[in-house]
Design a protein around this motif. Structure first.
Motif, PDB file in Angstrom:
ATOM      1  N   LEU A   1       0.454  -1.002  -0.227  1.00  0.00           N
ATOM      2  CA  LEU A   1      -0.016  -0.122   0.141  1.00  0.00           C
ATOM      3  C   LEU A   1       0.677   1.298  -0.320  1.00  0.00           C
ATOM      4  CD1 LEU A   1      -2.836  -0.513   2.689  1.00  0.00           C
ATOM      5  CD2 LEU A   1      -2.917  -0.871   0.133  1.00  0.00           C
ATOM      6  N   ARG A   2       1.699   1.574   1.007  1.00  0.00           N
ATOM      7  CA  ARG A   2       2.817   2.428   0.917  1.00  0.00           C
ATOM      8  C   ARG A   2       3.250   3.111  -0.319  1.00  0.00           C
ATOM      9  NH1 ARG A   2       2.019  -1.105   4.709  1.00  0.00           N
ATOM     10  NH2 ARG A   2       1.247   0.134   7.598  1.00  0.00           N
ATOM     11  N   PRO A   3       4.121   1.921  -1.209  1.00  0.00           N
ATOM     12  CA  PRO A   3       4.902   2.124  -1.865  1.00  0.00           C
ATOM     13  C   PRO A   3       3.937   2.660  -3.716  1.00  0.00           C
ATOM     14  CG  PRO A   3       5.069  -0.139  -1.587  1.00  0.00           C
ATOM     15  CD  PRO A   3       4.518   0.282  -0.845  1.00  0.00           C
ATOM     16  N   LEU A   4       3.025   1.863  -3.531  1.00  0.00           N
ATOM     17  CA  LEU A   4       2.222   2.732  -4.238  1.00  0.00           C
ATOM     18  C   LEU A   4       1.032   3.411  -4.367  1.00  0.00           C
ATOM     19  CD1 LEU A   4      -0.640   1.658  -6.373  1.00  0.00           C
ATOM     20  CD2 LEU A   4      -2.192   0.767  -4.315  1.00  0.00           C
ATOM     21  N   LEU A   5       0.562   4.450  -2.516  1.00  0.00           N
ATOM     22  CA  LEU A   5       0.073   5.849  -2.993  1.00  0.00           C
ATOM     23  C   LEU A   5       1.696   6.401  -3.131  1.00  0.00           C
ATOM     24  CD1 LEU A   5      -1.614   7.464  -1.501  1.00  0.00           C
ATOM     25  CD2 LEU A   5      -0.764   7.045   1.022  1.00  0.00           C
ATOM     26  N   THR A   6       2.926   6.417  -3.032  1.00  0.00           N
ATOM     27  CA  THR A   6       4.233   7.287  -3.447  1.00  0.00           C
ATOM     28  C   THR A   6       3.684   7.301  -4.919  1.00  0.00           C
ATOM     29  OG1 THR A   6       5.207   6.131  -1.655  1.00  0.00           O
ATOM     30  CG2 THR A   6       6.346   7.133  -3.824  1.00  0.00           C
ATOM     31  N   LEU A   7       3.755   6.340  -5.686  1.00  0.00           N
ATOM     32  CA  LEU A   7       3.802   5.982  -6.695  1.00  0.00           C
ATOM     33  C   LEU A   7       2.120   6.771  -7.502  1.00  0.00           C
ATOM     34  CD1 LEU A   7       4.464   2.045  -7.972  1.00  0.00           C
ATOM     35  CD2 LEU A   7       6.039   4.030  -8.054  1.00  0.00           C
ATOM     36  N   LEU A   8       1.424   6.628  -7.047  1.00  0.00           N
ATOM     37  CA  LEU A   8      -0.223   7.678  -7.405  1.00  0.00           C
ATOM     38  C   LEU A   8       0.031   9.126  -6.651  1.00  0.00           C
ATOM     39  CD1 LEU A   8      -2.970   7.722  -7.593  1.00  0.00           C
ATOM     40  CD2 LEU A   8      -3.564   6.612  -5.278  1.00  0.00           C
ATOM     41  N   ALA A   9       0.736   8.999  -5.915  1.00  0.00           N
ATOM     42  CA  ALA A   9       0.456  10.884  -5.442  1.00  0.00           C
ATOM     43  C   ALA A   9       1.977  11.309  -6.756  1.00  0.00           C
ATOM     44  CB  ALA A   9       1.020  10.857  -4.166  1.00  0.00           C
ATOM     45  N   ALA A  10       2.396  10.410  -7.099  1.00  0.00           N
ATOM     46  CA  ALA A  10       3.353  10.845  -8.565  1.00  0.00           C
ATOM     47  C   ALA A  10       3.016  11.362  -9.399  1.00  0.00           C
ATOM     48  CB  ALA A  10       4.622   9.913  -8.151  1.00  0.00           C
TER      49      ALA A  10
ATOM     50  N   THR B   1       4.919   9.913   4.410  1.00  0.00           N
ATOM     51  CA  THR B   1       5.687  10.118   4.300  1.00  0.00           C
ATOM     52  C   THR B   1       5.566   9.380   3.005  1.00  0.00           C
ATOM     53  OG1 THR B   1       6.495  10.620   6.470  1.00  0.00           O
ATOM     54  CG2 THR B   1       7.898   9.538   4.371  1.00  0.00           C
ATOM     55  N   SER B   2       5.090   8.706   2.593  1.00  0.00           N
ATOM     56  CA  SER B   2       4.121   7.937   1.052  1.00  0.00           C
ATOM     57  C   SER B   2       4.417   8.909   0.653  1.00  0.00           C
ATOM     58  CB  SER B   2       3.888   6.635   1.416  1.00  0.00           C
ATOM     59  OG  SER B   2       4.197   5.391   3.023  1.00  0.00           O
ATOM     60  N   ALA B   3       3.668   9.022   0.467  1.00  0.00           N
ATOM     61  CA  ALA B   3       2.541  10.223  -0.422  1.00  0.00           C
ATOM     62  C   ALA B   3       2.432  11.587  -0.448  1.00  0.00           C
ATOM     63  CB  ALA B   3       1.206  11.242   0.233  1.00  0.00           C
ATOM     64  N   ARG B   4       3.741  11.680   0.672  1.00  0.00           N
ATOM     65  CA  ARG B   4       4.832  12.919   0.576  1.00  0.00           C
ATOM     66  C   ARG B   4       6.147  12.866  -0.321  1.00  0.00           C
ATOM     67  NH1 ARG B   4       7.253  15.944   5.765  1.00  0.00           N
ATOM     68  NH2 ARG B   4       7.836  17.827   4.607  1.00  0.00           N
ATOM     69  N   PHE B   5       6.854  12.036  -0.132  1.00  0.00           N
ATOM     70  CA  PHE B   5       7.379  11.611  -1.400  1.00  0.00           C
ATOM     71  C   PHE B   5       7.125  11.783  -2.636  1.00  0.00           C
ATOM     72  CE2 PHE B   5      10.861   9.197   1.985  1.00  0.00           C
ATOM     73  CZ  PHE B   5      11.015  10.054   2.617  1.00  0.00           C
ATOM     74  N   GLY B   6       5.776  10.779  -2.616  1.00  0.00           N
ATOM     75  CA  GLY B   6       5.732  10.479  -3.903  1.00  0.00           C
ATOM     76  C   GLY B   6       5.563  12.399  -4.525  1.00  0.00           C
ATOM     77  N   ALA B   7       4.377  13.041  -4.244  1.00  0.00           N
ATOM     78  CA  ALA B   7       4.378  14.196  -4.793  1.00  0.00           C
ATOM     79  C   ALA B   7       5.827  15.204  -5.046  1.00  0.00           C
ATOM     80  CB  ALA B   7       3.489  15.002  -4.195  1.00  0.00           C
ATOM     81  N   MET B   8       6.174  14.758  -3.366  1.00  0.00           N
ATOM     82  CA  MET B   8       7.562  15.910  -3.503  1.00  0.00           C
ATOM     83  C   MET B   8       8.136  15.281  -4.457  1.00  0.00           C
ATOM     84  SD  MET B   8      10.300  16.165  -0.045  1.00  0.00           S
ATOM     85  CE  MET B   8      11.685  15.906  -0.317  1.00  0.00           C
TER      86      MET B   8
END
Length: 335
Positions: free
Chosen positions: A55-64, A184-191
């Motif tokens: 879920l966490r890497p998926l959220l990173t990719l999605l936010a990106a 942080t997962s979402a934050r890193f993706g968008a960032m």
């Protein structure tokens, strides 16, 4: 191994793209846990090989996808958050004496507590090496997240202090122990996708709220799930005397002057010897039928709605829709 996601993402083009990128993360994850030392290699790959929802890497990719999701740094960030999550699982299982993780024997059941703890440390080291390549700001965020993870585990272990509200204490534990890394997962993706600071702040707040909602939904699942489907054995937290929102709400009711006979009767069942399967089944059934379970589910839904409300400032489109679906799916598990 084929990597798929159980989270409905709506737009099929977006879903196909994220599934492909999640497969790349899986490859990078396996590379990151490769060691020349045979024991370190086997122990580090143990939980990676057991699978998981990612879920966490998926959220990173999605936010990106709100920016340039093709950047190399986005994949690195997705690997970092999953390595960090896996490291915490090695430590958690030792502290909780958990015999199983993701359907496989927990690491300490195979190699013992010391090896399991040191393996978790090794994964934190690999996460740190990867995040160092993302720059000083990423290192600072990772360090702050790690601090919150440790504080959440610490406060869960020692429990509330005299005079503290147990429910408020528990929500803070969830915020630190679970929501911090999801945020942080979402934050890193968008960032790392180059999004504007406003969008980064939006998904960071979104992640914090859905992180707490996710764990509240998990509390409900511990009582209501079909273990064959969900992977959770009903009543595990009750048997292990792990505080959850339903039990905390119930004990608050039972301690009040307005406590009902039902409140007191269910507490008596929870405080009995639950090592016997029949006793555990009676306790689970009684608590499952009590209004505190619906109250917990309602709290999870309200938090998920608040998380979705955080997204109001984002542009409409498939990415925003998928973030809404992501929040809904985490809570729908408890329905």
């Amino acid at each position: 191994m084929t990597t798929t996601t159980a989270i409905p993402l709506g737009d099929p083009v977006l879903a196909e793209r994220l599934t492909a990128r999640l497969a790349l993360v899986e490859e990078r994850l396996r590379d990151a846990v490769t060691h020349a030392d045979p024991l370190a290699h086997d122990a580090s790959r143990h939980l990676v090989n057991a699978g998981g929802k990612r879920l966490r890497p998926l959220l990173t990719l999605l936010a990106a996808e709100l920016g340039d999701g093709d950047r190399r740094e986005v994949l690195d960030a997705a690997v970092v958050v999953e390595l960090t999550h896996l490291a915490t699982l090695y430590h958690d299982d030792v502290m909780d004496s958990a015999p199983l993780r993701r359907g496989a024997p927990a690491a300490q059941e195979v190699w013992g507590n010391s090896v399991a703890i040191l393996t978790g440390d090794l994964l934190f080291a690999r996460a740190s090496a990867t995040v160092a390549g993302l720059g000083p700001e990423a290192v600072r965020i990772q360090a702050a997240t790690f601090e919150r993870l440790c504080l959440g585990q610490l406060h869960e272990t020692v429990g509330p202090r005299p005079g503290d509200d147990p429910v408020a204490h528990y929500l803070q534990v969830l915020s630190d122990k679970t929501a911090s890394l999801i945020s942080t997962s979402a934050r890193f993706g968008a960032m790392f996708a180059g999004c504007r600071p406003e969008a980064v702040a939006t998904v960071t707040s979104f992640g914090e709220r859905i992180g707490v909602a996710f764990q509240l939904a998990d509390d409900v699942l511990d009582l209501t799930s079909d273990g064959d489907v969900s992977g959770k054995t009903p009543g595990t937290d009750l048997r292990d005397r792990v505080p959850t929102m339903p039990t905390l709400l119930l004990r608050a009711r039972a301690a009040s002057p307005d406590a009902s006979a039902e409140d007191l009767a269910v507490v008596e069942l929870l405080d009995a010897d639950l090592t016997d399967d029949a006793a555990l089944a009676r306790a689970v059934a009684a608590l499952r039928a009590h209004p505190v379970v619906d109250e917990t589910r309602t709290r999870a839904v309200e938090l998920a709605r608040a998380a979705v409300h955080e997204l109001d400032g984002l542009p409409d489109g498939p990415v925003k829709d998928a973030l809404v679906s992501f929040a809904d799916a985490l809570v729908d598990r408890a329905s």
